[in-house]
Motif scaffolding. Sequence first.
Motif, mmCIF file in Angstrom:
data_model
loop_
_atom_site.group_PDB
_atom_site.id
_atom_site.type_symbol
_atom_site.label_atom_id
_atom_site.label_comp_id
_atom_site.label_asym_id
_atom_site.label_seq_id
_atom_site.Cartn_x
_atom_site.Cartn_y
_atom_site.Cartn_z
ATOM 1 N N THR A 174 -9.124 -36.496 -41.278
ATOM 2 C CA THR A 174 -10.257 -36.835 -40.415
ATOM 3 C C THR A 174 -11.168 -37.771 -41.198
ATOM 4 O OG1 THR A 174 -10.188 -34.704 -39.289
ATOM 5 C CG2 THR A 174 -12.240 -35.945 -39.132
ATOM 6 N N GLY A 175 -11.466 -38.916 -40.614
ATOM 7 C CA GLY A 175 -12.351 -39.877 -41.271
ATOM 8 C C GLY A 175 -13.788 -39.677 -40.848
ATOM 9 N N MET A 176 -14.702 -39.754 -41.801
ATOM 10 C CA MET A 176 -16.131 -39.609 -41.520
ATOM 11 C C MET A 176 -16.900 -40.738 -42.192
ATOM 12 S SD MET A 176 -16.634 -35.537 -42.247
ATOM 13 C CE MET A 176 -15.467 -34.316 -41.626
ATOM 14 N N VAL A 177 -17.717 -41.435 -41.403
ATOM 15 C CA VAL A 177 -18.530 -42.532 -41.935
ATOM 16 C C VAL A 177 -19.986 -42.080 -42.007
ATOM 17 C CG1 VAL A 177 -19.357 -44.878 -41.558
ATOM 18 C CG2 VAL A 177 -16.985 -44.303 -41.043
ATOM 19 N N PHE A 178 -20.564 -42.204 -43.200
ATOM 20 C CA PHE A 178 -21.958 -41.828 -43.436
ATOM 21 C C PHE A 178 -22.758 -43.057 -43.875
ATOM 22 C CE2 PHE A 178 -19.446 -38.049 -44.357
ATOM 23 C CZ PHE A 178 -20.194 -36.982 -43.879
ATOM 24 N N GLU A 179 -24.084 -42.944 -43.683
ATOM 25 C CA GLU A 179 -24.996 -43.899 -44.316
ATOM 26 C C GLU A 179 -26.096 -43.108 -45.008
ATOM 27 O OE1 GLU A 179 -27.953 -47.710 -43.525
ATOM 28 O OE2 GLU A 179 -27.052 -46.668 -41.828
ATOM 29 N N HIS A 180 -26.391 -43.486 -46.239
ATOM 30 C CA HIS A 180 -27.501 -42.858 -46.950
ATOM 31 C C HIS A 180 -28.768 -43.575 -46.531
ATOM 32 C CE1 HIS A 180 -30.091 -41.701 -50.415
ATOM 33 N NE2 HIS A 180 -29.442 -40.559 -50.252
ATOM 34 N N GLU A 181 -29.637 -42.866 -45.814
ATOM 35 C CA GLU A 181 -30.752 -43.527 -45.122
ATOM 36 C C GLU A 181 -31.740 -44.166 -46.092
ATOM 37 O OE1 GLU A 181 -31.152 -41.406 -40.848
ATOM 38 O OE2 GLU A 181 -32.031 -40.264 -42.504
ATOM 39 N N LYS A 182 -32.022 -43.539 -47.222
ATOM 40 C CA LYS A 182 -33.034 -44.075 -48.134
ATOM 41 C C LYS A 182 -32.534 -45.302 -48.899
ATOM 42 C CE LYS A 182 -36.390 -42.675 -51.664
ATOM 43 N NZ LYS A 182 -36.120 -43.621 -52.737
ATOM 44 N N TRP A 207 -13.398 -52.401 -44.099
ATOM 45 C CA TRP A 207 -14.781 -51.923 -44.295
ATOM 46 C C TRP A 207 -15.634 -52.963 -45.006
ATOM 47 C CZ3 TRP A 207 -16.201 -47.268 -47.917
ATOM 48 C CH2 TRP A 207 -17.407 -46.685 -47.490
ATOM 49 N N LEU A 208 -15.069 -53.618 -46.002
ATOM 50 C CA LEU A 208 -15.811 -54.639 -46.752
ATOM 51 C C LEU A 208 -16.229 -55.791 -45.850
ATOM 52 C CD1 LEU A 208 -16.485 -55.156 -49.904
ATOM 53 C CD2 LEU A 208 -14.717 -56.894 -49.737
ATOM 54 N N TYR A 209 -15.470 -55.976 -44.761
ATOM 55 C CA TYR A 209 -15.720 -57.100 -43.848
ATOM 56 C C TYR A 209 -16.397 -56.631 -42.563
ATOM 57 C CZ TYR A 209 -12.182 -58.519 -47.187
ATOM 58 O OH TYR A 209 -11.481 -58.729 -48.358
ATOM 59 N N ASP A 210 -17.179 -55.519 -42.704
ATOM 60 C CA ASP A 210 -18.085 -55.032 -41.659
ATOM 61 C C ASP A 210 -17.378 -54.470 -40.427
ATOM 62 O OD1 ASP A 210 -20.265 -55.909 -43.286
ATOM 63 O OD2 ASP A 210 -19.934 -57.935 -42.557
ATOM 64 N N GLU A 211 -16.190 -53.915 -40.628
ATOM 65 C CA GLU A 211 -15.481 -53.197 -39.567
ATOM 66 C C GLU A 211 -15.247 -51.761 -40.017
ATOM 67 O OE1 GLU A 211 -14.761 -54.172 -36.589
ATOM 68 O OE2 GLU A 211 -15.027 -56.348 -36.659
ATOM 69 N N ASN A 212 -14.756 -50.927 -39.099
ATOM 70 C CA ASN A 212 -14.491 -49.531 -39.442
ATOM 71 C C ASN A 212 -13.484 -49.418 -40.586
ATOM 72 O OD1 ASN A 212 -16.145 -48.015 -37.731
ATOM 73 N ND2 ASN A 212 -14.773 -48.303 -35.999
ATOM 74 N N PRO A 213 -13.680 -48.448 -41.471
ATOM 75 C CA PRO A 213 -12.779 -48.348 -42.620
ATOM 76 C C PRO A 213 -11.382 -47.820 -42.297
ATOM 77 C CG PRO A 213 -14.434 -46.607 -42.686
ATOM 78 C CD PRO A 213 -14.825 -47.522 -41.567
ATOM 79 N N PHE A 229 -17.547 -43.243 -46.972
ATOM 80 C CA PHE A 229 -16.413 -42.920 -46.101
ATOM 81 C C PHE A 229 -15.658 -41.762 -46.727
ATOM 82 C CE2 PHE A 229 -11.893 -44.243 -44.790
ATOM 83 C CZ PHE A 229 -11.967 -43.553 -43.581
ATOM 84 N N TYR A 230 -15.499 -40.695 -45.945
ATOM 85 C CA TYR A 230 -14.781 -39.507 -46.439
ATOM 86 C C TYR A 230 -13.534 -39.275 -45.601
ATOM 87 C CZ TYR A 230 -13.720 -34.519 -47.187
ATOM 88 O OH TYR A 230 -13.091 -33.332 -47.441
ATOM 89 N N LEU A 231 -12.389 -39.133 -46.272
ATOM 90 C CA LEU A 231 -11.141 -38.747 -45.613
ATOM 91 C C LEU A 231 -10.883 -37.280 -45.931
ATOM 92 C CD1 LEU A 231 -8.717 -41.783 -46.147
ATOM 93 C CD2 LEU A 231 -9.568 -40.894 -43.966
ATOM 94 N N LYS A 232 -11.100 -36.422 -44.929
ATOM 95 C CA LYS A 232 -10.939 -34.982 -45.098
ATOM 96 C C LYS A 232 -9.493 -34.588 -44.813
ATOM 97 C CE LYS A 232 -12.425 -30.625 -42.991
ATOM 98 N NZ LYS A 232 -13.206 -30.034 -41.877
ATOM 99 N N ASN A 233 -8.873 -33.844 -45.743
ATOM 100 C CA ASN A 233 -7.508 -33.370 -45.554
ATOM 101 C C ASN A 233 -7.242 -32.259 -46.567
ATOM 102 O OD1 ASN A 233 -6.726 -34.748 -48.082
ATOM 103 N ND2 ASN A 233 -7.023 -36.605 -46.851
ATOM 104 N N ASP A 234 -5.990 -31.805 -46.668
ATOM 105 C CA ASP A 234 -5.696 -30.684 -47.562
ATOM 106 C C ASP A 234 -5.073 -31.114 -48.883
ATOM 107 O OD1 ASP A 234 -3.208 -31.443 -46.743
ATOM 108 O OD2 ASP A 234 -2.659 -29.534 -45.809
ATOM 109 N N ASP A 235 -5.183 -32.398 -49.232
ATOM 110 C CA ASP A 235 -4.629 -32.897 -50.496
ATOM 111 C C ASP A 235 -5.536 -32.463 -51.641
ATOM 112 O OD1 ASP A 235 -3.476 -34.287 -52.588
ATOM 113 O OD2 ASP A 235 -3.247 -36.159 -51.475
ATOM 114 N N ASP A 236 -4.963 -31.747 -52.634
ATOM 115 C CA ASP A 236 -5.802 -31.290 -53.749
ATOM 116 C C ASP A 236 -6.018 -32.372 -54.798
ATOM 117 O OD1 ASP A 236 -3.309 -31.351 -54.923
ATOM 118 O OD2 ASP A 236 -3.494 -29.404 -55.920
ATOM 119 N N LEU A 279 -22.428 -40.886 -39.107
ATOM 120 C CA LEU A 279 -22.483 -41.859 -38.011
ATOM 121 C C LEU A 279 -21.282 -41.790 -37.079
ATOM 122 C CD1 LEU A 279 -23.674 -45.003 -40.026
ATOM 123 C CD2 LEU A 279 -25.078 -43.352 -38.795
ATOM 124 N N GLU A 280 -20.116 -41.471 -37.613
ATOM 125 C CA GLU A 280 -18.910 -41.548 -36.789
ATOM 126 C C GLU A 280 -17.804 -40.714 -37.424
ATOM 127 O OE1 GLU A 280 -16.421 -45.173 -34.558
ATOM 128 O OE2 GLU A 280 -17.934 -45.633 -36.086
#
Length: 975
Positions: free
Chosen positions: A26-34, A417-423, A40-47, A15-16
Amino acid sequence: MELELNKVYHGFKLLETKDINEINSTGMVFEHEKSGARLFYLKNDDDNKVFAVSFRTPPEDSTGLPHILEHSVLCGSRKFPLKEPFVELVKGSLNTFLNAFTFPDKTMYPVASTNNKDFLNLMDVYLDAAFYPNIYKYPEIMMQEGWHYEIEDKDSEINYKGVVYNEMKGAFSSPESILFRKISESLFPDTQYGVESGGDPDVIPELTQKQFLNFHKKYYHPSNSYMYLYGDMDIVEKLKFINEEYLKDFDKIDVDSQLLMQNSFDKQKETVIEYPISNNEKEEDKTFLSMNFAVGKATNDELYLAFDILEHLLLETPSSPLKKALIDANIGKDVFGSFEASMLQPMFSIVVKNSNESEKERFKDIVIKTLRGLVEKGIDKKLIEASINIREFQLREADYHGYPKGLIYGMKSMDSWLYDENPWIHLTYEDTLKKIKSALETNYFEELIDKYILKNNHSSVLIVKPAKGLAEKKEADIKKKLQEFKQKLSKEEIEELVKNTLKLKERQTTADSPEDLKKIPLLAIEDIEPNAKELPLVEKEEQGIKVLHHPVFTNGISYINMYFGTEGVREEFIPYISLLTTILGKVSTDNYSYEDLAKEININTGGIRNGAQAYSEKWSDEKLHPKFVVKAKSLVSNMKKLVELLGEIVGHTKFDDHKRLKEIIQETKSRLEMIIFDRGHVFAANHILSYFSPAGKYEDMLGGLTFYNFIVDLENNFESKAKEISENLKHVSEIIFNKNNLLVSVTLEDTDYDEFKKNFDLFYTNLKSNRVSVEAYDFKVEQKNEGLMTSGKVQYVAKAYNFAKLGYSYSGSLQVLKTIANYDYLWNRVRVQGGAYGSFSAFQRNGNMFFTSYRDPNLKETLKVYDGAGEFFKNFDTDDRQMTKYIIGTVSDLDFPLTPSMKGDRAADNYIKKLNYDDIQKERKEILNTKVEHIRKFGDLISDVMKQNFICVLGNEEKITENKNIFNSTINLFE
């Protein structure tokens, strides 16, 4: 691969996205449609990868239902039908974090690992636990983890028992815990924050099995879930796994988990509650006064950060004006604040500890008068700069005291996020900081104080005062209630309760089948790196002083530790070493008042901390290398100022301000009391070592019962001892801060070392250089076997001795034994069957070994468990798969990812203990090669240690008195 907006990946629609430069992610917000699940995924190089599944879980009452459910879902599930999959993971995975949390409005299940295979295993177990727990099959799970009527035969008394029940009895024994739990109730009485999500022990037994199951059915659905992923990973692989294994089987539904907002008050409310103290304690100076305010919404990112800074500014430093005003007025002996933002309506609190109820009006007047004065006259801009800087430094450093930073970011994301805003609202802090920094030219913070405190009627005054006999009355009431309950039961109903108790005990004592155990996914020994990681350490010398340089990437931060040997301090002055750690930096120096010194530290550095430790040489508890440790950090660009300040503190501190010394001593006593209540298991375990170990004796003088009694004496007799205290502090500091005592450790990049070298003189020239003679300590150790009595409702039971003194030697396999003891033997007998919240063991290189329990309803029963450990291990048997699991779990502790500062600290600690890489590699090899026969051989070691019968128990006065024959002496811990 780059993911595209609005494209669906294995059921998840992107979604965003958002670049979050502050945390290189980089933050990525998804919704599972079904299913309606959010991700919410935070993409980075942390192992060090993190996963969490969370649910919005507003409690309706104080039965502790969300907390009990948090424990219970981890007690077996559809795919993993063991009794305790959580424990199997703890002892058999390479996790870097594994736990669960109950908050006032949400429940979180986070895991972390640097190993991808292990990470997927952890995700699998946690998702299955959340969505398919065995609570519907086995009512005994809620009985064990929550509460139940315990009665083993028809003629026995009925008691309440349960892990959470005892955990919360412990929590409600601490006045600080009671205070902070009741603050939200005072501010938000008509919402989810007006009840106790963790559970009030008086209310927990009202929870029914039906309520318990209905809560899970309602809230633990993907449509009410918040999934979080962090780190360097194949995100598409993870989305595929979550979808195919779990979410594809659910359809989206409406879940009413709405959080209620409390309407503002027309006027400030006042509440008085009591907490128990023992009959031997005095009631004077034991009251807590607090003034509390609801502050906007957690989704206001600016207010969220600004109030965190404001709380620090007003209450957390020696120069904080509100703290100073309250201390100067002598209303109480300790002042601190709190800004709790992990809730829809954050709350700000001002607390005075060790006061009296009669001071209530004066407390309110001083708070309002002081804050009004700050609004009218303005706040010192240097103080504002100092508080902004220290918080900014912490944000950029992202060192969270051993917690994976990805976990902390996940928690922060839930605060919006819990309160309906961006994470990512609270992760993107640069623009917010810029707005707040306008405070250096405007009345920014003054306006915050005026609007959110002075003109805010949504406020409470909460008084928590001591009451003698309260604990005894409550126990008597419970006993009477249970007696009357039993009298009303029919013979058949009593038989049913006995049957349920025995059925629970049968479940607790029946081993999981080998088939079920094999369902928990497991790595192979080959998946483990056979070699220990080498810690960076280059020995250098500056001005004749040994310098340990740890060249690692630090992102422009310098970490400087000064280790001063304290062997020249006479035995009777050792407690003054620890007092000195709390005094330095908080009193004036030749060139700074203590207020200005605090500002300079916070403006120019990331903090200066002092500590003291009796490092024992690797194989002995008698060869000590005690150190006074100064730990400091700053940007490399500020190193000159950092080193100047360090030199000022160690070389030019003034110890003659008796008023200030008294304030610090009172605060030190207050903070020690909090530690004793909060970490009673550690306190008891550390104190018992002083009975037989020179290292333990030294540590007890630095921070244990000996030090606490020392501080109590100084406070009680301060007026007659003030001059002596000043002289002793000066005397001890002159012995310690000497060039001949110094070892330096610096953690920074190679290219920045010259900056340290160039500025070292600014510190070095402040030290004395006379020859220091070394004291030959002759510590009197004796088997005291004390019962340390408090008004608490639970026990902390410790038993210990030094196995080296009995002729046994250290082996890495002892760490595998520790894993088995903690998560098999002690877990099953002290926690599961005994109802304690936890029980732990330690086997140290110097030979010291202990068992200790946490929030334990029992005493002699736990000691009996300890005494039986030797026989258990002599007869220990398991298969190769289980041994592999224990070994992997042990290595997990060894291989925890270290921050740059932690690498430097650990390398320096090892150097002082004379522990080299070969020793560490030998230990690792012994761990990896541990077999069943090694564990069996330790049975004699444990039996012999237990036969020495060294015991220390911290706990309930009545319980200890009932068992006084166990002790050589019983002592009222608090006055």
